[in-house]
Design a protein around this motif. Structure first.
Motif, PDB file in Angstrom:
ATOM      1  N   SER A  65       0.685  -1.231   0.091  1.00 25.58           N
ATOM      2  CA  SER A  65      -0.071   0.087   0.175  1.00 25.58           C
ATOM      3  C   SER A  65       0.793   1.391  -0.068  1.00 25.58           C
ATOM      4  O   SER A  65       0.193   2.256  -0.244  1.00 25.58           O
ATOM      5  CB  SER A  65      -0.977   0.070   1.400  1.00 25.58           C
ATOM      6  N   SER A  66       2.022   1.234   0.525  1.00 31.12           N
ATOM      7  CA  SER A  66       2.786   2.475   0.607  1.00 31.12           C
ATOM      8  C   SER A  66       4.302   2.459   0.018  1.00 31.12           C
ATOM      9  O   SER A  66       4.867   3.623  -0.349  1.00 31.12           O
ATOM     10  CB  SER A  66       2.955   2.927   1.854  1.00 31.12           C
ATOM     11  N   ILE A  67       4.837   1.263  -0.320  1.00 26.50           N
ATOM     12  CA  ILE A  67       6.229   1.295  -0.299  1.00 26.50           C
ATOM     13  C   ILE A  67       6.408   1.480  -2.188  1.00 26.50           C
ATOM     14  O   ILE A  67       5.500   1.140  -2.732  1.00 26.50           O
ATOM     15  CB  ILE A  67       7.050  -0.074   0.042  1.00 26.50           C
ATOM     16  N   ARG A  68       7.517   2.281  -2.369  1.00 26.38           N
ATOM     17  CA  ARG A  68       7.624   2.343  -3.871  1.00 26.38           C
ATOM     18  C   ARG A  68       8.158   1.021  -4.421  1.00 26.38           C
ATOM     19  O   ARG A  68       8.823   0.247  -3.718  1.00 26.38           O
ATOM     20  CB  ARG A  68       8.545   3.658  -4.170  1.00 26.38           C
ATOM     21  N   LEU A  69       7.998   0.815  -5.662  1.00 30.77           N
ATOM     22  CA  LEU A  69       8.499  -0.355  -6.537  1.00 30.77           C
ATOM     23  C   LEU A  69       9.235   0.159  -7.820  1.00 30.77           C
ATOM     24  O   LEU A  69       8.887   1.169  -8.477  1.00 30.77           O
ATOM     25  CB  LEU A  69       7.307  -0.875  -6.960  1.00 30.77           C
ATOM     26  N   GLY A  70      10.440  -0.680  -8.162  1.00 31.45           N
ATOM     27  CA  GLY A  70      11.102  -0.217  -9.312  1.00 31.45           C
ATOM     28  C   GLY A  70      11.828  -1.272  -9.787  1.00 31.45           C
ATOM     29  O   GLY A  70      12.087  -2.339  -8.945  1.00 31.45           O
ATOM     30  N   THR A  71      12.703  -0.883 -10.890  1.00 31.53           N
ATOM     31  CA  THR A  71      13.930  -1.884 -11.233  1.00 31.53           C
ATOM     32  C   THR A  71      15.129  -1.128 -11.516  1.00 31.53           C
ATOM     33  O   THR A  71      14.999   0.127 -11.668  1.00 31.53           O
ATOM     34  CB  THR A  71      13.212  -2.395 -12.675  1.00 31.53           C
ATOM     35  N   LEU A  72      16.106  -2.020 -10.966  1.00 25.57           N
ATOM     36  CA  LEU A  72      17.402  -1.368 -11.001  1.00 25.57           C
ATOM     37  C   LEU A  72      18.339  -2.759 -11.817  1.00 25.57           C
ATOM     38  O   LEU A  72      18.789  -3.407 -11.252  1.00 25.57           O
ATOM     39  CB  LEU A  72      18.025  -1.312  -9.658  1.00 25.57           C
ATOM     40  N   VAL A  73      18.238  -2.558 -13.019  1.00 22.53           N
ATOM     41  CA  VAL A  73      17.256  -1.682 -13.868  1.00 22.53           C
ATOM     42  C   VAL A  73      16.868  -2.531 -15.058  1.00 22.53           C
ATOM     43  O   VAL A  73      17.608  -3.678 -15.453  1.00 22.53           O
ATOM     44  CB  VAL A  73      18.332  -0.517 -14.585  1.00 22.53           C
ATOM     45  N   THR A  74      15.528  -2.122 -15.772  1.00 23.95           N
ATOM     46  CA  THR A  74      15.052  -2.884 -16.782  1.00 23.95           C
ATOM     47  C   THR A  74      15.886  -2.792 -17.855  1.00 23.95           C
ATOM     48  O   THR A  74      16.568  -1.501 -18.425  1.00 23.95           O
ATOM     49  CB  THR A  74      13.646  -2.243 -17.269  1.00 23.95           C
ATOM     50  N   SER A  75      16.079  -3.745 -18.734  1.00 23.19           N
ATOM     51  CA  SER A  75      17.142  -3.671 -19.926  1.00 23.19           C
ATOM     52  C   SER A  75      16.042  -3.250 -21.078  1.00 23.19           C
ATOM     53  O   SER A  75      15.281  -3.814 -21.478  1.00 23.19           O
ATOM     54  CB  SER A  75      17.559  -4.854 -20.401  1.00 23.19           C
ATOM     55  N   ALA A  76      16.735  -2.176 -21.892  1.00 21.01           N
ATOM     56  CA  ALA A  76      15.999  -1.804 -23.045  1.00 21.01           C
ATOM     57  C   ALA A  76      16.237  -2.893 -24.076  1.00 21.01           C
ATOM     58  O   ALA A  76      15.319  -2.662 -25.258  1.00 21.01           O
ATOM     59  CB  ALA A  76      16.722  -0.230 -23.465  1.00 21.01           C
ATOM     60  N   THR A  77      16.886  -3.801 -24.303  1.00 18.00           N
ATOM     61  CA  THR A  77      16.685  -4.932 -25.210  1.00 18.00           C
ATOM     62  C   THR A  77      15.687  -5.882 -24.952  1.00 18.00           C
ATOM     63  O   THR A  77      15.372  -6.405 -25.833  1.00 18.00           O
ATOM     64  CB  THR A  77      18.088  -5.673 -25.188  1.00 18.00           C
ATOM     65  N   PHE A  78      14.929  -5.837 -23.685  1.00 18.50           N
ATOM     66  CA  PHE A  78      14.078  -6.766 -23.495  1.00 18.50           C
ATOM     67  C   PHE A  78      12.704  -6.455 -24.260  1.00 18.50           C
ATOM     68  O   PHE A  78      12.003  -7.291 -24.216  1.00 18.50           O
ATOM     69  CB  PHE A  78      13.813  -6.999 -22.118  1.00 18.50           C
ATOM     70  N   ARG A  79      12.488  -5.010 -24.333  1.00 17.50           N
ATOM     71  CA  ARG A  79      11.214  -4.493 -24.484  1.00 17.50           C
ATOM     72  C   ARG A  79      11.135  -3.728 -25.480  1.00 17.50           C
ATOM     73  O   ARG A  79      11.840  -2.502 -25.214  1.00 17.50           O
ATOM     74  CB  ARG A  79      10.332  -4.407 -23.263  1.00 17.50           C
ATOM     75  N   TYR A  80      10.117  -3.452 -26.546  1.00 24.56           N
ATOM     76  CA  TYR A  80      10.204  -2.316 -27.209  1.00 24.56           C
ATOM     77  C   TYR A  80       9.408  -1.117 -26.369  1.00 24.56           C
ATOM     78  O   TYR A  80       8.632  -1.462 -25.409  1.00 24.56           O
ATOM     79  CB  TYR A  80       9.079  -2.497 -28.435  1.00 24.56           C
ATOM     80  N   PRO A  81       9.954   0.214 -26.713  1.00 23.26           N
ATOM     81  CA  PRO A  81       9.658   1.189 -25.723  1.00 23.26           C
ATOM     82  C   PRO A  81       8.006   1.647 -25.555  1.00 23.26           C
ATOM     83  O   PRO A  81       7.527   2.039 -24.447  1.00 23.26           O
ATOM     84  CB  PRO A  81      10.431   2.524 -26.296  1.00 23.26           C
ATOM     85  N   GLY A  82       7.208   1.331 -26.781  1.00 21.54           N
ATOM     86  CA  GLY A  82       6.041   1.715 -26.760  1.00 21.54           C
ATOM     87  C   GLY A  82       5.319   0.839 -25.607  1.00 21.54           C
ATOM     88  O   GLY A  82       4.740   1.292 -24.641  1.00 21.54           O
ATOM     89  N   PRO A  83       5.602  -0.504 -25.763  1.00 21.25           N
ATOM     90  CA  PRO A  83       4.882  -1.449 -25.103  1.00 21.25           C
ATOM     91  C   PRO A  83       5.309  -1.406 -23.350  1.00 21.25           C
ATOM     92  O   PRO A  83       4.377  -1.340 -22.438  1.00 21.25           O
ATOM     93  CB  PRO A  83       4.985  -2.793 -25.445  1.00 21.25           C
ATOM     94  N   ARG A 125      23.268  -0.716 -28.638  1.00 16.79           N
ATOM     95  CA  ARG A 125      22.477  -0.737 -27.213  1.00 16.79           C
ATOM     96  C   ARG A 125      22.166   0.622 -26.863  1.00 16.79           C
ATOM     97  O   ARG A 125      21.051   1.002 -26.387  1.00 16.79           O
ATOM     98  CB  ARG A 125      23.014  -1.677 -26.437  1.00 16.79           C
ATOM     99  N   PHE A 126      23.251   1.367 -26.745  1.00 14.44           N
ATOM    100  CA  PHE A 126      22.887   2.969 -26.283  1.00 14.44           C
ATOM    101  C   PHE A 126      22.269   3.640 -27.089  1.00 14.44           C
ATOM    102  O   PHE A 126      21.371   4.407 -26.777  1.00 14.44           O
ATOM    103  CB  PHE A 126      24.514   3.632 -25.940  1.00 14.44           C
ATOM    104  N   ASP A 127      22.320   3.586 -28.351  1.00 14.98           N
ATOM    105  CA  ASP A 127      21.243   4.191 -28.962  1.00 14.98           C
ATOM    106  C   ASP A 127      19.927   3.778 -29.073  1.00 14.98           C
ATOM    107  O   ASP A 127      18.968   4.917 -28.952  1.00 14.98           O
ATOM    108  CB  ASP A 127      21.554   3.857 -30.628  1.00 14.98           C
ATOM    109  N   ARG A 128      19.488   2.359 -28.885  1.00 13.56           N
ATOM    110  CA  ARG A 128      18.405   2.041 -28.530  1.00 13.56           C
ATOM    111  C   ARG A 128      18.059   2.471 -27.178  1.00 13.56           C
ATOM    112  O   ARG A 128      16.709   3.014 -27.062  1.00 13.56           O
ATOM    113  CB  ARG A 128      18.238   0.700 -28.653  1.00 13.56           C
ATOM    114  N   LEU A 129      18.622   2.670 -26.065  1.00 16.91           N
ATOM    115  CA  LEU A 129      18.458   3.367 -24.835  1.00 16.91           C
ATOM    116  C   LEU A 129      17.938   4.563 -25.003  1.00 16.91           C
ATOM    117  O   LEU A 129      17.156   5.232 -24.389  1.00 16.91           O
ATOM    118  CB  LEU A 129      19.589   3.091 -24.041  1.00 16.91           C
TER     119      LEU A 129
END
Length: 308
Positions: A65-83, A125-129
């Motif tokens: 209910s209160s704690i923040r949630l996140g990724t350290l870190v999501t890889s830009a190679t795994f998923r298209y940016p729109g989805p 990879r950096f270009d895609r990021l």
């Protein structure tokens, strides 16, 4: 100084394991529950197997209910940016606006081969990021009723309705991290709300924080508008025996952990974290590798956190 819990579930963890840690972290007062985004274990068999980062966080979002949630870190190679923008916005809604997006270029070639994910050369990879960051922030920040287009080499976007919008406005915080000397600081200066340097010494931290500050100034941004953070492996104990037991459980040496991590007695952790704070860090992500040892988190919450 805020302490956050950071897990590596590709090493072997179920959703239920992660949920217990997240709920304990919330109860104990940690600022966030983060997880890595990997599909292949490192130096272990990884059983029972990997869990997907954003599916996991979606489930945890509904059971906290209160704690923040996140990724350290999501890889830009795994998923298209729109989805990816859609997925993160949805988890942000499911959590009531508690999501952070950590995004990186990707580095672990073996996991790409293991699951059929293309692994371009580093420059690409950096270009895609960079394109991913432009698209995700652009989609989220486009005013409702307007469309978003992007003339990208890798991800061209034409007349997107830029939906759904995340709960957080104008968007969830973006975290960029790493040790790169040029492009990483430049991308952080342009897109990030937070810059993180993982598993680095005090001197490495000082140098990299200064690179990011310089990049921000060159981009016309106040370096103080970024939040700076570290990630350190956790190994705390009330006695030398307890410290040694926890180090052995994660396959590490106490002396090495004391040198390179947040390890030792509660007093030692307070001192070590304080020295990172003097360099400008205001958050530390404690890499928690033994997910069954919830007493470890309770010790940090009771003996370390109040002194920071």
């Amino acid at each position: 100084m805020e302490l956050r819990v950071f897990t590596e579930p590709q090493q072997g963890a179920t959703y239920d394991d992660l949920l217990r840690v997240a709920q304990s972290a919330e109860m104990l007062g940690f600022g966030a529950f983060y997880r890595s985004d990997h599909y292949l274990a490192m130096n272990s068999d990884g059983r029972p197997g990997p869990t997907d980062a954003w599916i996991t966080l979606a489930g945890i979002a509904r059971e906290t209910s209160s704690i923040r949630l996140g990724t350290l870190v999501t890889s830009a190679t795994f998923r298209y940016p729109g989805p990816l923008a859609i997925s993160v916005a949805q988890v942000d809604a499911m959590s009531g606006g508690r999501v952070d997006l950590g995004l990186g270029a990707g580095w672990f070639e073996e996991e790409h081969r293991a699951y059929g994910i293309p692994f371009p050369p580093l420059g690409e990879r950096f270009d895609r990021l960079e394109e991913s960051l432009a698209i995700i922030t652009g989609l989220w920040e486009t005013p409702s009723g307007e469309t978003f287009s992007f003339d990208g080499k890798h991800y061209p976007i034409t007349d997107s309705p830029a939906l759904p919008k995340p709960v957080q406005s104008p968007r969830p915080p973006i975290l960029i991290g790493g040790k790169g000397k040029k492009r990483t600081p430049a991308l952080a200066a342009k897109y990030a709300d937070e810059f993180n340097i993982p598993f680095s010494s005090l001197e490495e931290t000082r140098v990299q924080f200064d690179r990011v500050r310089d990049a921000a100034s060159e981009a016309g941004r106040d370096p103080k508008s970024l939040l700076y953070s570290n990630a350190l492996v956790l190994c705390c104990g009330k006695s030398e025996e307890e410290i040694a037991r926890r180090a052995s459980k994660i396959g590490r040496e106490v002396s090495e952990l004391r040198e390179n991590g947040a390890a030792g007695s509660p007093a030692e952790l307070v001192d070590k974290i304080g020295r990172f704070g003097e360099l400008g860090a205001s958050r530390v992500y404690l890499q928690t590798l033994d997910l069954a040892d919830l007493d470890h988190l309770e010790l940090v919450a009771s003996e370390v956190m109040p002194q920071l």
